[in-house]
Design an enzyme around this catalytic site. Structure first.
Site, PDB file in Angstrom:
ATOM      1  CE1 TYR A 187      -3.904   2.139   0.369  1.00  0.00           C
ATOM      2  CE2 TYR A 187      -3.021   2.899   2.454  1.00  0.00           C
ATOM      3  CZ  TYR A 187      -3.939   2.997   1.441  1.00  0.00           C
ATOM      4  OH  TYR A 187      -4.917   3.962   1.507  1.00  0.00           O
ATOM      5  NE  ARG A 193      -1.537   5.730   0.640  1.00  0.00           N
ATOM      6  CZ  ARG A 193      -0.576   5.585   1.556  1.00  0.00           C
ATOM      7  NH1 ARG A 193       0.270   4.588   1.478  1.00  0.00           N
ATOM      8  NH2 ARG A 193      -0.451   6.442   2.536  1.00  0.00           N
ATOM      9  CG  ASP A 194      -6.159   7.037  -0.211  1.00  0.00           C
ATOM     10  OD1 ASP A 194      -6.473   5.917  -0.643  1.00  0.00           O
ATOM     11  OD2 ASP A 194      -5.852   7.258   0.967  1.00  0.00           O
ATOM     12  CB  SER A 250      -2.806  13.092  -1.468  1.00  0.00           C
ATOM     13  OG  SER A 250      -1.744  12.170  -1.555  1.00  0.00           O
ATOM     14  CG  ASP A 278      -9.484   2.793  -1.504  1.00  0.00           C
ATOM     15  OD1 ASP A 278     -10.372   1.943  -1.313  1.00  0.00           O
ATOM     16  OD2 ASP A 278      -9.388   3.850  -0.887  1.00  0.00           O
ATOM     17  CG  ASP A 327     -11.712   3.401  10.284  1.00  0.00           C
ATOM     18  OD1 ASP A 327     -10.810   2.596   9.980  1.00  0.00           O
ATOM     19  OD2 ASP A 327     -12.876   3.046  10.543  1.00  0.00           O
TER      20      ASP A 327
END
Ligand SMILES: *[C@@H]1O[C@H](CO)[C@@H](O)[C@H](O)[C@H]1NC(C)=O
Ligand SMILES: *[C@@H]1O[C@H](CO)[C@@H](O)[C@H](O)[C@H]1NC(C)=O
Ligand SMILES: *[C@@H]1O[C@H](CO)[C@@H](O)[C@H](O)[C@H]1NC(C)=O
Ligand SMILES: *[C@@H]1O[C@H](CO)[C@@H](O)[C@H](O)[C@H]1NC(C)=O
Length: 457
Positions: free
Chosen positions: A181, A186-187, A193, A233, A412
């Site tokens: 990951y 990413r994301d 980000s 994702d 989270d």
């Protein structure tokens, strides 16, 4: 309103230490961080130095960690440990044939000491004896370890060495579960980000180096089997979020990076990969199924149909049921209202597109259903309980294993609207609050996971 799941995963990565808990106790306790503890990052107020033999190493602007000197600790460390077996009957050569059938069978899953320590510290802070005993038992349930920064890669060598030793002493080989990951940008569909690499700044080369370092660690321990979930994702974002400029910009790079990851891991002969496939409430919508199958199958085939790519992982860090007793009202309009319906719909589409995929499904936090106000709610969902235990006895031939991919208890995301990484999902009415920074330990949330576990602990 499908899923805004993206940010939850960026938030999962920061495996903050149990020592962070200790550090908020009297100040003298926090003078030096223990090995693996957090020692810096935005908003960090605990110890910034490490015990002898460990060095505080920057992972990202949000997180620094005490890494043992012996395992390296810079992003350019060349693997030099000599703990790997020197004589092995079955060293991989790069042209291995995967073991027939389910890769989880015949192995003991390695328990990472990091999560076990987090759980032990959490249990120590529970006074009710029954709840404390249940909490302690969670330390014996395997989760995946997220390698979300290159600085964490050396710790994989430590885990593999321990897993190798356990396998030799017990006579049953070990299996280590990891999450790959660290994509650049990413994301891409998230509002902020959180990755350490950017495409504009050499991200693809940095990612290839990250994969090379993972490969170098794993290569030392051919007797340990590794199961890898690849890039939560990212591919789902390419299915549904190309209207977001950052995702459109990242498309080519994501595909190149994921292809590199699965090809390199495939050469090792002991790594079984599952590509992340979102969840029922994301790619499981009828309109998304066919595009998803096409994307996964074409990626797989373009990579040369790597024989150790076993299939797909679903529901990673999410809260969906494997098999719901009845559809949660929030799933209304989607006939694929749980993971098994999603898998039953996606699997045949993949097979006919040339990718005969098997599945693993995260059920770590799926024990309690009908607790969300919208299917896209992903942040510290209030009232969640630990779910079905990891098992290969899944009841469905398409599913190799139920797994716990998200280590339950790691937050989270923060509910503090002033914090830099605030996401509104973490302040919704169905989000447990007040929630600390992403990745740090969320004691109240953990205790609820324990008491509401279904089946009970
Ligand atoms: C990404 O796609 C999902 C699924 O279609 C959608 O719910 C979400 O709003 C999208 N995110 C953005 C930032 O557009
Ligand atoms: C570990 O590294 C730190 C920082 O470089 C150094 O001060 C310390 O002496 C090292 N310890 C050992 C045991 O090598
Ligand atoms: C919320 O975040 C802001 C900005 O980092 C910080 O100053 C404040 O102390 C935080 N509030 C709480 C309750 O943690
Ligand atoms: C113990 O748990 C309580 C209740 O959640 C919390 O207020 C307290 O900060 C925790 N202490 C530690 C050391 O984690």
């Amino acid at each position: 309103m499908l899923s805004t799941f993206s940010t939850t995963l960026s938030d999962t990565k920061m495996l903050s230490s149990v020592l962070a808990l200790v550090a908020i106790l009297p100040a003298f306790v926090a003078a030096q961080g223990a090995v693996w503890s957090q020692c810096g990052g935005q908003g960090w107020t605990g110890a910034t130095t490490c015990v002898a033999g460990a060095t505080c190493t920057v992972s990202s602007q949000y997180y620094s960690q005490c890494l043992p000197n012996s395992s390296g600790g810079t992003t350019t460390t060349v693997v030099t440990t000599t703990t790997g077996p020197t004589t092995t009957a079955s060293a991989p050569t790069g042209s291995q044939t995967p073991a027939a059938g389910n890769p989880f069978t015949g192995h003991n899953i390695y328990l990472t000491p990091f999560y076990a320590a987090e759980v032990a510290a959490a249990a120590a802070n529970i006074t009710d004896a029954t709840t404390k005993a249940k909490a302690l038992s969670v330390a014996n349930i395997p989760t995946f370890t997220w390698f979300d920064t290159v600085a964490k890669v050396p710790s994989l060598g430590t885990y593999l060495a321990a897993a190798s030793a356990q396998g030799k002493s017990s006579g049953t080989p070990s299996l280590v579960q990891i999450i790959v990951y660290d994509l650049p940008d990413r994301d891409c569909a998230a509002s902020a980000s959180n990755g350490e690499f950017s495409i504009a700044n050499n991200g693809q080369a940095n990612y290839f180096n990250y994969i090379d370092q993972l490969v170098a660690q794993i290569k030392q321990f051919p007797d340990v089997r590794v199961v890898a979930i690849i890039e939560p994702d990212s591919l789902a974002n390419l299915v549904t979020n190309l209207s977001v400029a950052k995702c459109a910009n990242a498309q080519t790079t994501y595909l190149a990076c994921v292809t590199y990851a699965i090809q390199q891991l495939n050469t090792l002969g002991n790594v079984y990969s599952y590509l992340d496939a979102g969840h029922a409430g994301w790619l499981g919508w009828p309109a998304n199924l066919s595009p998803a199958a096409q994307l996964f199958a074409s990626l797989y085939k373009n990579a040369g149909s790597p024989s150790f790519v076993r299939g797909l992982a679903t529901n990673v860090a999410n809260y969906n049921a494997l098999s719901a007793a009845s559809p949660d009202p929030i799933t209304q309009g989607n006939s694929n209202y749980d993971e098994i319906h999603y898998i039953d719909a996606l699997g045949p589409a993949l097979t006919s597109a040339g990718f005969p995929a098997h599945f693993i499904v995260d059920q770590g936090r799926s024990g309690v259903q009908n607790i969300r106000q919208a299917w896209g709610d992903w942040c510290n969902v209030k009232g969640a309980g630990f779910g079905i235990r990891p098992t290969t006895n899944t009841g469905f031939t398409a599913i190799d294993a139920i797994v716990w991919a998200k280590p339950g208890g790691e937050c989270d995301g923060t509910s503090n609207s002033s914090a830099a990484r605030f996401d509104f999902h973490c302040a919704l009415a169905d989000a447990d609050q007040p929630a600390p920074e992403a990745g740090t330990w969320f004691q109240e949330f953990f205790t609820t996971l324990v008491t509401k576990a279904n089946p009970p602990l």
